[in-house]
Design a protein around this motif. Structure first.
Motif, mmCIF file in Angstrom:
data_model
loop_
_atom_site.group_PDB
_atom_site.id
_atom_site.type_symbol
_atom_site.label_atom_id
_atom_site.label_comp_id
_atom_site.label_asym_id
_atom_site.label_seq_id
_atom_site.Cartn_x
_atom_site.Cartn_y
_atom_site.Cartn_z
ATOM 1 N N HIS A 152 0.866 -1.183 0.000
ATOM 2 C CA HIS A 152 0.000 0.000 0.000
ATOM 3 C C HIS A 152 0.898 1.228 0.000
ATOM 4 C CE1 HIS A 152 -3.769 -2.170 0.683
ATOM 5 N NE2 HIS A 152 -3.081 -2.941 1.498
ATOM 6 N N GLY A 153 1.224 1.719 -1.148
ATOM 7 C CA GLY A 153 2.072 2.900 -1.246
ATOM 8 C C GLY A 153 1.265 4.170 -1.074
ATOM 9 N N SER A 154 1.978 5.249 -0.956
ATOM 10 C CA SER A 154 1.314 6.550 -0.881
ATOM 11 C C SER A 154 1.431 7.231 -2.230
ATOM 12 C CB SER A 154 1.958 7.418 0.199
ATOM 13 O OG SER A 154 3.332 7.625 -0.091
ATOM 14 N N HIS A 155 0.417 7.979 -2.583
ATOM 15 C CA HIS A 155 0.408 8.620 -3.885
ATOM 16 C C HIS A 155 -0.183 10.015 -3.723
ATOM 17 C CE1 HIS A 155 0.635 8.491 -8.259
ATOM 18 N NE2 HIS A 155 -0.469 9.205 -8.262
ATOM 19 N N SER A 156 0.603 11.008 -4.092
ATOM 20 C CA SER A 156 0.178 12.398 -3.887
ATOM 21 C C SER A 156 -0.297 13.003 -5.200
ATOM 22 C CB SER A 156 1.340 13.223 -3.321
ATOM 23 O OG SER A 156 1.762 12.708 -2.083
ATOM 24 N N TYR A 157 -1.401 13.698 -5.150
ATOM 25 C CA TYR A 157 -1.928 14.418 -6.293
ATOM 26 C C TYR A 157 -2.919 15.445 -5.764
ATOM 27 C CZ TYR A 157 -5.830 11.345 -5.361
ATOM 28 O OH TYR A 157 -6.835 10.674 -4.728
ATOM 29 N N ALA A 158 -3.287 16.363 -6.613
ATOM 30 C CA ALA A 158 -4.269 17.386 -6.249
ATOM 31 C C ALA A 158 -5.190 17.607 -7.441
ATOM 32 C CB ALA A 158 -3.567 18.689 -5.877
ATOM 33 N N PRO A 159 -6.428 18.032 -7.211
ATOM 34 C CA PRO A 159 -7.331 18.311 -8.336
ATOM 35 C C PRO A 159 -6.713 19.246 -9.366
ATOM 36 C CG PRO A 159 -8.549 18.366 -6.277
ATOM 37 C CD PRO A 159 -7.099 18.223 -5.907
ATOM 38 N N THR A 160 -5.945 20.226 -8.900
ATOM 39 C CA THR A 160 -5.350 21.195 -9.831
ATOM 40 C C THR A 160 -4.359 20.546 -10.785
ATOM 41 O OG1 THR A 160 -3.760 21.741 -8.086
ATOM 42 C CG2 THR A 160 -5.690 23.180 -8.319
ATOM 43 N N ASP A 161 -3.807 19.367 -10.404
ATOM 44 C CA ASP A 161 -2.906 18.649 -11.319
ATOM 45 C C ASP A 161 -3.620 18.259 -12.606
ATOM 46 O OD1 ASP A 161 -1.019 18.769 -9.287
ATOM 47 O OD2 ASP A 161 -1.334 16.692 -8.642
ATOM 48 N N PHE A 162 -4.945 18.190 -12.529
ATOM 49 C CA PHE A 162 -5.738 17.704 -13.656
ATOM 50 C C PHE A 162 -6.720 18.765 -14.161
ATOM 51 C CE2 PHE A 162 -4.464 14.249 -10.884
ATOM 52 C CZ PHE A 162 -3.739 13.472 -11.785
ATOM 53 N N GLY A 163 -6.392 20.032 -13.910
ATOM 54 C CA GLY A 163 -7.239 21.124 -14.396
ATOM 55 C C GLY A 163 -8.581 21.203 -13.700
ATOM 56 N N LEU A 164 -8.652 20.679 -12.471
ATOM 57 C CA LEU A 164 -9.909 20.637 -11.734
ATOM 58 C C LEU A 164 -9.773 21.455 -10.445
ATOM 59 C CD1 LEU A 164 -10.459 16.778 -12.023
ATOM 60 C CD2 LEU A 164 -11.509 18.532 -13.463
ATOM 61 N N SER A 165 -10.908 21.791 -9.875
ATOM 62 C CA SER A 165 -10.911 22.441 -8.564
ATOM 63 C C SER A 165 -11.982 21.790 -7.705
ATOM 64 C CB SER A 165 -11.190 23.938 -8.690
ATOM 65 O OG SER A 165 -12.560 24.175 -8.987
ATOM 66 N N GLU A 166 -11.756 21.752 -6.417
ATOM 67 C CA GLU A 166 -12.738 21.147 -5.518
ATOM 68 C C GLU A 166 -14.081 21.861 -5.611
ATOM 69 O OE1 GLU A 166 -11.826 20.177 -1.532
ATOM 70 O OE2 GLU A 166 -9.743 19.614 -1.967
ATOM 71 N N ASP A 167 -14.046 23.188 -5.680
ATOM 72 C CA ASP A 167 -15.303 23.947 -5.754
ATOM 73 C C ASP A 167 -16.096 23.567 -6.991
ATOM 74 O OD1 ASP A 167 -14.725 25.209 -3.401
ATOM 75 O OD2 ASP A 167 -14.019 27.073 -4.322
ATOM 76 N N GLN A 168 -15.410 23.481 -8.139
ATOM 77 C CA GLN A 168 -16.107 23.134 -9.380
ATOM 78 C C GLN A 168 -16.649 21.716 -9.339
ATOM 79 O OE1 GLN A 168 -16.597 25.406 -12.039
ATOM 80 N NE2 GLN A 168 -18.120 23.850 -12.501
ATOM 81 N N LEU A 169 -15.877 20.791 -8.788
ATOM 82 C CA LEU A 169 -16.341 19.413 -8.679
ATOM 83 C C LEU A 169 -17.560 19.316 -7.771
ATOM 84 C CD1 LEU A 169 -12.875 17.627 -8.407
ATOM 85 C CD2 LEU A 169 -14.543 17.288 -10.247
ATOM 86 N N HIS A 170 -17.544 20.055 -6.666
ATOM 87 C CA HIS A 170 -18.714 20.059 -5.779
ATOM 88 C C HIS A 170 -19.941 20.595 -6.509
ATOM 89 C CE1 HIS A 170 -16.849 18.614 -2.174
ATOM 90 N NE2 HIS A 170 -15.959 19.597 -2.118
ATOM 91 N N ARG A 171 -19.748 21.614 -7.334
ATOM 92 C CA ARG A 171 -20.893 22.177 -8.074
ATOM 93 C C ARG A 171 -21.377 21.210 -9.156
ATOM 94 N NH1 ARG A 171 -17.833 27.017 -7.639
ATOM 95 N NH2 ARG A 171 -17.013 26.751 -9.738
ATOM 96 N N ASP A 172 -20.433 20.636 -9.902
ATOM 97 C CA ASP A 172 -20.807 19.772 -11.031
ATOM 98 C C ASP A 172 -21.491 18.488 -10.576
ATOM 99 O OD1 ASP A 172 -19.707 21.648 -12.690
ATOM 100 O OD2 ASP A 172 -17.860 20.529 -13.105
ATOM 101 N N PHE A 173 -21.165 18.026 -9.366
ATOM 102 C CA PHE A 173 -21.720 16.770 -8.873
ATOM 103 C C PHE A 173 -22.702 16.981 -7.728
ATOM 104 C CE2 PHE A 173 -17.928 15.439 -11.100
ATOM 105 C CZ PHE A 173 -18.295 14.250 -11.711
#
Length: 383
Positions: free
Chosen positions: A354-375
């Protein structure tokens, strides 16, 4: 000597015929999805030279399996009489705890599930004994090669060659599968898939399950518990194909699930192309999953009694309780043998990588606020 730089469906089919010595592919309905896929691979995927060779080999192998399936059914007509009973298809967005839940439930002695080595090699090789030694060895070698090609993948998803695996890998042989736009940048294929009638693909999924069931008499009388997020794209077809099947829907905030899956897709697609755009990947999967969940909601309204809801946080915090509740909902009340199997699997799971893997929504052109709105339409109902 001319170097081939594009995949060609007739050439792939001829290569499969030559490799197997067989010629009967059965109903040629699969040509449409295969043609769409190959066109998309040729025009959009930007395959690297190694990616091209891997893909040509993979498509040829899948066509070989189509030939072998028809030959196997001719040689063993009793396989067509196997009664396939699917108790559940576990699905939800990827990265929502469905793998843990699937492997936990598959440990129950009451059910059976598809295993990694057999979805990779569902039909015995000539001269192979019932121990499936050749296929198991090849599956181990294949997994080692995959780990070398994509060393970060194990940090995202623990893979074991002899453990439960998604049945969508059997669907790969129909060329109607979410696998393809997960491993390649093929958006036109993904658009086609979302509107396709998948009934013939699922009819073949049933045939593959017959083949696996017939080979292993120990499965007699045990219903299948299967899993793949692909099934979200074909809920009605799942129900029409497998009478009595329930959808076990795993739920997690898309603000977490979508970027996590985009990270997985980036890792997988890097095996095949040197031109991997994480922003493009993130935006594609965000749109696709929003549309899939909207369509899913209407399918659910039509047959509300065939769904079981499981939340990611519960699967992680109280896995045995969740597994027991799901079995109860499937009409398979859990007993001491189930509890022992669940605890044994959890102990095994703790020892797996079980490795650790770091990423953020911004790495993929996304934002938490936009994802919350879209879903929001989904989150307000299920989270």
């Amino acid at each position: 000597m001319t170097v081939t730089t594009a995949l060609n469906v007739p050439e792939l089919m001829d290569k499969a015929r030559a490799k197997t010595g067989l010629s009967d592919f059965g109903d040629d309905w699969f040509r449409e999805p295969l043609d769409v896929l190959v066109t998309s691979l040729n025009t959009e995927a930007a395959l690297s030279p190694p990616g091209f060779e891997l893909t040509r080999h993979r498509l040829t192998a899948l066509l070989c399996d189509r030939l072998r399936l028809r030959a196997w059914q001719r040689e063993h007509p009793a396989v067509l009489d196997e009664e396939v009973r699917v108790a559940a298809e576990i699905c939800g967005l990827p990265r929502t705890g469905s793998t843990l839940l699937h492997r936990l439930l598959a440990a129950s002695p009451q059910v059976t599930s598809t295993l990694s080595w057999e979805v990779a090699y569902p039909i015995p090789f000539p001269g192979e004994g019932p121990d499936a030694a050749v296929r198991k060895r090849r599956a181990q070698e294949r997994m080692q090669m995959f780990a070398q090609l994509s060393p970060d993948f194990g940090d995202l998803h623990t893979v074991v060659w002899d453990g439960p695996e998604e049945d969508v890998i059997l669907l790969d042989r129909t060329f109607v599968s979410m696998s393809y736009d997960s491993f390649y940048w093929v958006p036109s294929y993904g658009d086609w898939l979302r509107s396709a009638d998948q009934s013939k693909a699922y009819a073949e999924l049933r045939e593959w399950l017959q083949v696996l069931q017939w080979q292993n008499p120990a499965r007699a009388g045990r219903p299948w518990v299967l899993k793949s997020p692909h099934h979200l794209t074909a809920v009605d077809t799942v129900f029409d194909t497998f009478a009595g099947c329930k959808i076990v829907m795993t739920h997690r905030s898309p603000a977490n699930a979508v970027p996590s899956y985009a990270s997985m897709v980036r890792a997988m697609s890097s095996q095949y192309s040197e031109s991997v755009d994480p922003v493009r990947i993130g935006q594609y999967w965000s749109r696709r999953f929003a549309r899939t969940l909207q369509d899913f909601a209407s399918a659910r309204e039509a047959r509300p009694g065939r769904f079981v809801d499981v939340r990611f946080a519960d699967t992680v915090s109280k896995p045995v309780e969740v597994a027991r509740n799901v079995l109860d909902a499937l009409g398979l009340p859990a007993g001491p043998a189930d509890d022992a199997a669940f605890e044994a699997y959890l102990a095994q799971n703790r020892t797996e990588r079980h490795g650790s893997h770091s990423y953020a929504p911004t790495d993929f052109g996304l934002s938490e606020d936009q994802l919350h709105r879209d879903f929001a339409f989904y989150s307000e109902v299920y989270l």
